[in-house]
Design a protein around this motif. Structure first.
Motif, short mmCIF file in Angstrom:
data_model
loop_
_atom_site.label_atom_id
_atom_site.label_comp_id
_atom_site.label_asym_id
_atom_site.label_seq_id
_atom_site.Cartn_x
_atom_site.Cartn_y
_atom_site.Cartn_z
N ASP A 238 -14.48 18.85 22.49
CA ASP A 238 -15.03 19.62 23.60
C ASP A 238 -14.39 21.00 23.62
O ASP A 238 -13.21 21.15 23.29
CB ASP A 238 -14.72 18.92 24.92
N PRO A 239 -15.15 21.99 24.03
CA PRO A 239 -14.57 23.34 24.10
C PRO A 239 -13.55 23.44 25.23
O PRO A 239 -13.72 22.80 26.27
CB PRO A 239 -15.77 24.23 24.38
N VAL A 240 -12.52 24.22 25.00
CA VAL A 240 -11.54 24.47 26.07
C VAL A 240 -11.81 25.80 26.76
O VAL A 240 -11.22 26.11 27.79
CB VAL A 240 -10.10 24.43 25.52
N MET A 241 -12.70 26.61 26.19
CA MET A 241 -13.13 27.86 26.83
C MET A 241 -14.54 28.17 26.32
O MET A 241 -14.84 27.92 25.16
CB MET A 241 -12.23 29.05 26.42
N ALA B 295 -8.16 26.16 28.96
CA ALA B 295 -7.09 26.78 28.18
C ALA B 295 -6.69 28.14 28.74
O ALA B 295 -5.68 28.71 28.34
CB ALA B 295 -7.51 26.94 26.73
N GLY B 296 -7.49 28.67 29.66
CA GLY B 296 -7.16 29.97 30.23
C GLY B 296 -8.37 30.86 30.32
O GLY B 296 -9.51 30.38 30.43
N ARG B 297 -8.10 32.14 30.23
CA ARG B 297 -9.16 33.11 30.43
C ARG B 297 -8.99 34.21 29.39
O ARG B 297 -7.87 34.60 29.08
CB ARG B 297 -9.01 33.67 31.84
N GLY B 298 -10.09 34.65 28.84
CA GLY B 298 -10.02 35.73 27.86
C GLY B 298 -11.32 36.50 27.84
O GLY B 298 -12.14 36.37 28.75
N TRP B 299 -11.50 37.28 26.83
CA TRP B 299 -12.69 38.10 26.72
C TRP B 299 -13.17 38.15 25.28
O TRP B 299 -12.37 38.14 24.35
CB TRP B 299 -12.41 39.54 27.18
N VAL B 300 -14.48 38.20 25.13
CA VAL B 300 -15.05 38.52 23.83
C VAL B 300 -15.61 39.92 23.95
O VAL B 300 -16.32 40.25 24.90
CB VAL B 300 -16.17 37.54 23.45
N ILE B 301 -15.25 40.74 23.00
CA ILE B 301 -15.61 42.15 23.07
C ILE B 301 -16.38 42.55 21.82
O ILE B 301 -15.93 42.27 20.71
CB ILE B 301 -14.34 43.02 23.19
N ALA C 147 -7.05 37.42 24.78
CA ALA C 147 -6.65 36.61 25.93
C ALA C 147 -5.20 36.89 26.26
O ALA C 147 -4.43 37.32 25.41
CB ALA C 147 -6.84 35.13 25.62
N ASP C 148 -4.85 36.65 27.49
CA ASP C 148 -3.49 36.85 27.94
C ASP C 148 -3.01 35.53 28.54
O ASP C 148 -3.56 35.08 29.53
CB ASP C 148 -3.46 37.97 29.00
N GLY C 149 -2.04 34.92 27.92
CA GLY C 149 -1.47 33.70 28.49
C GLY C 149 -2.32 32.46 28.27
O GLY C 149 -2.56 31.69 29.19
N LEU C 150 -2.80 32.25 27.06
CA LEU C 150 -3.52 31.01 26.74
C LEU C 150 -2.56 29.82 26.81
O LEU C 150 -1.37 29.96 26.57
CB LEU C 150 -4.08 31.09 25.31
N ALA C 151 -3.13 28.64 27.11
CA ALA C 151 -2.31 27.44 27.12
C ALA C 151 -1.66 27.24 25.76
O ALA C 151 -2.27 27.50 24.72
CB ALA C 151 -3.17 26.23 27.47
N GLU C 152 -0.40 26.81 25.83
CA GLU C 152 0.37 26.61 24.61
C GLU C 152 -0.23 25.49 23.76
O GLU C 152 -0.77 24.52 24.29
CB GLU C 152 1.77 26.17 25.05
N LEU C 153 -0.12 25.62 22.46
CA LEU C 153 -0.60 24.58 21.56
C LEU C 153 0.55 23.69 21.12
O LEU C 153 1.69 24.15 21.02
CB LEU C 153 -1.23 25.23 20.32
N ALA C 154 0.24 22.43 20.83
CA ALA C 154 1.26 21.56 20.25
C ALA C 154 1.44 21.95 18.78
O ALA C 154 0.57 22.62 18.20
CB ALA C 154 0.82 20.11 20.36
N ALA C 155 2.54 21.52 18.20
CA ALA C 155 2.78 21.82 16.78
C ALA C 155 1.62 21.29 15.95
O ALA C 155 1.11 20.19 16.19
CB ALA C 155 4.09 21.16 16.34
#
Lengths: 215, 250
Positions: B241-244, B160-166, B176-184
């Motif tokens: 399944d997890p996407v990230m 789904a992309g890349r992000g951070w847990v802080i 996250a910046d630019g996660l994969a778009e979700l369907a409706a």
């Protein structure tokens, strides 16, 4: 202030140099990390010297160099070889990031987006790339050494220590117009050393500079 | 900054050298750039001085950096996305949730191999984070404030992309910046999983436009893994399944 026919730099070697950098930029743009490694191999020495001169400590200088190359990697898409030189952009990013650190220590001026400013400031100037390729570093350094002390000091305070010309004026106890004039004279002489032009007085000298250029 | 500060031709010529040396304030700097961009006069001398200023570093004798710096740089670069690639969509379509399995994925599936790389990536996560945010200003400011006070950051990666847990004080954030778009009708659901494999839901996200910043509903205490799944509604147990994922004990 045109170079004479005898000193017009040979454009072929210059173009080779520029082309090599432009090719590197293209490869970096495609995500080629080895190309960034090659850029590092070319310019790490100058970048480190600049950072060290600005921040003063070896460890911090290397952090600055590291961050500057990472910035070039990240922002390479904004670079346009037609408009500026990769080398000048890189060293200006190094300088600006170093100054940001020094300023943070001095806790003064707010800095916005230094990398983009760097991109603008390096500007388009193939003639200058040409001149640099031709002039030896020694020519430049002797031009620097030949500068009157007050001009060299003004240039160092501005470029390597990050002071505005008004701050340079305060630090050196002269009017703002005089500090600004010293920067012009110093850069003019470096420019002349690059093109091989014999030094001629610039149209605006210290005596005629306006006292304060702000409005 | 709504009011543009303008300079006339003579002033631009007068301060061009100082501008080139970075020795004018931000307002003058912007005004010089704007003027040179827009002016019909050539300003040849000014442009020459500006270009000469960019060569000042060449006055210094080169200094060899320590031998380890190149390797350090290359390691960072390998983990750092380029700005123009961040803008590209990660994948063409929305992620389809897997319906087949009835058991929670973490109870039988080995964690994705990406998790091994996460420990290394976490070391550079903060730097990459600060650099990769180029979205809307308010979001960026909020994100940067969170980062500025972060105690720990972990890279979360997957299809789904890349992000951070802080972890920031007693708060945990997902960004996250630019996660994969979700369907409706789909949402991202966040999970904190402990060493025993027990997962608890920690929040959801539906808006993937720009920088996503979510305060998690619980802190990271006791969790060893952070995961993101795609669901059609918030659930207490996921079979997808997890996407990230990210390892939190790295």
């Amino acid at each position: 202030m045109q170079p004479t026919a005898a000193t017009v730099p040979s454009l072929s070697c210059v173009n080779d140099d520029r082309r090599a950098d432009a090719l590197l930029a293209d490869r970096i743009r495609t995500g080629d990390t080895e190309a960034l490694g090659e850029l590092y191999d070319r310019y790490a020495g100058t970048a480190t010297a600049t950072a060290l001169r600005v921040v003063g400590s070896r460890d911090e200088a290397e952090d600055v160099v590291h961050d500057a190359f990472v910035a070039v990697w990240r922002k390479i898409d904004r670079f346009d070889a037609e408009r500026g030189s990769l080398r000048a952009w890189l060293t200006t990013v190094v300088r600006n990031r170093g100054i940001d650190r020094v300023r943070a220590r001095r806790a003064s001026i707010d800095v916005a987006d230094a990398d983009e400013r760097s991109l603008l400031r390096t500007g388009p100037n193939p003639t200058w790339e040409a001149a640099l390729t031709r002039a030896s570093a020694d020519d430049l350094r002797s031009a620097m050494a030949a500068l009157p002390d007050e001009q060299r000091r003004a240039l160092e305070l501005a470029y390597f220590e990050g002071y505005t010309y008004r701050e340079v004026a305060e630090l050196t106890g002269v009017p703002a117009g005089t500090a600004n004039g010293r920067l012009r004279l110093a850069l003019g002489k470096l420019r002349d050393a690059l093109t091989g032009t014999t030094a001629a007085p610039l149209p605006v000298g210290e005596a005629t500079m306006s006292e304060d250029l702000s409005r | 900054m709504n009011v543009r500060f303008e300079l006339d031709c003579a002033t631009v010529d007068e301060i061009a050298a100082a501008y080139g040396l970075g020795a004018v304030d931000a307002r003058e700097s912007a005004a010089v750039e704007h003027h040179l961009d827009a002016c019909s006069q050539p300003h040849a001398e000014a442009r020459e001085l500006i270009a000469a200023a960019s060569l000042v570093p060449e006055l210094l004798p080169p200094v060899a950096p320590s031998p380890g710096l190149r390797g350090r740089l290359m390691a960072t670069v390998a983990e750092t996305p380029q700005e123009h690639r961040l803008a590209e969509p990660r994948r063409p379509g929305p992620i389809a949730p897997m319906e087949s399995s009835r058991r929670p994925w973490w109870q039988f599936a080995p964690l994705p191999s990406a998790i091994a790389a996460v420990a290394l990536a976490a070391a550079v996560g903060l730097g990459a984070l600060g650099l990769s945010l180029n979205a809307r200003l308010a979001e960026r400011e909020a994100a940067l404030r969170a980062v500025a006070s972060a105690d720990a950051a972990y890279v979360v990666e997957g299809e789904a992309g890349r992000g951070w847990v802080i972890q920031s004080g007693d708060q945990a954030l997902f960004m996250a910046d630019g996660l994969a778009e979700l369907a409706a009708g789909q949402l991202y659901e966040f999970w904190l999983i402990d060493a025993e494999g027990d997962a608890v839901a920690a929040g959801t996200l539906t808006d993937t436009d720009g920088v996503a910043l979510v305060t998690l509903e619980r802190d990271l205490e006791g969790a060893t893994t952070f995961a993101v799944t795609v669901e059609t509604e918030r659930v207490d147990q996921s079979v997808n399944d997890p996407v990230m994922v990210a390892a939190l004990d790295a």
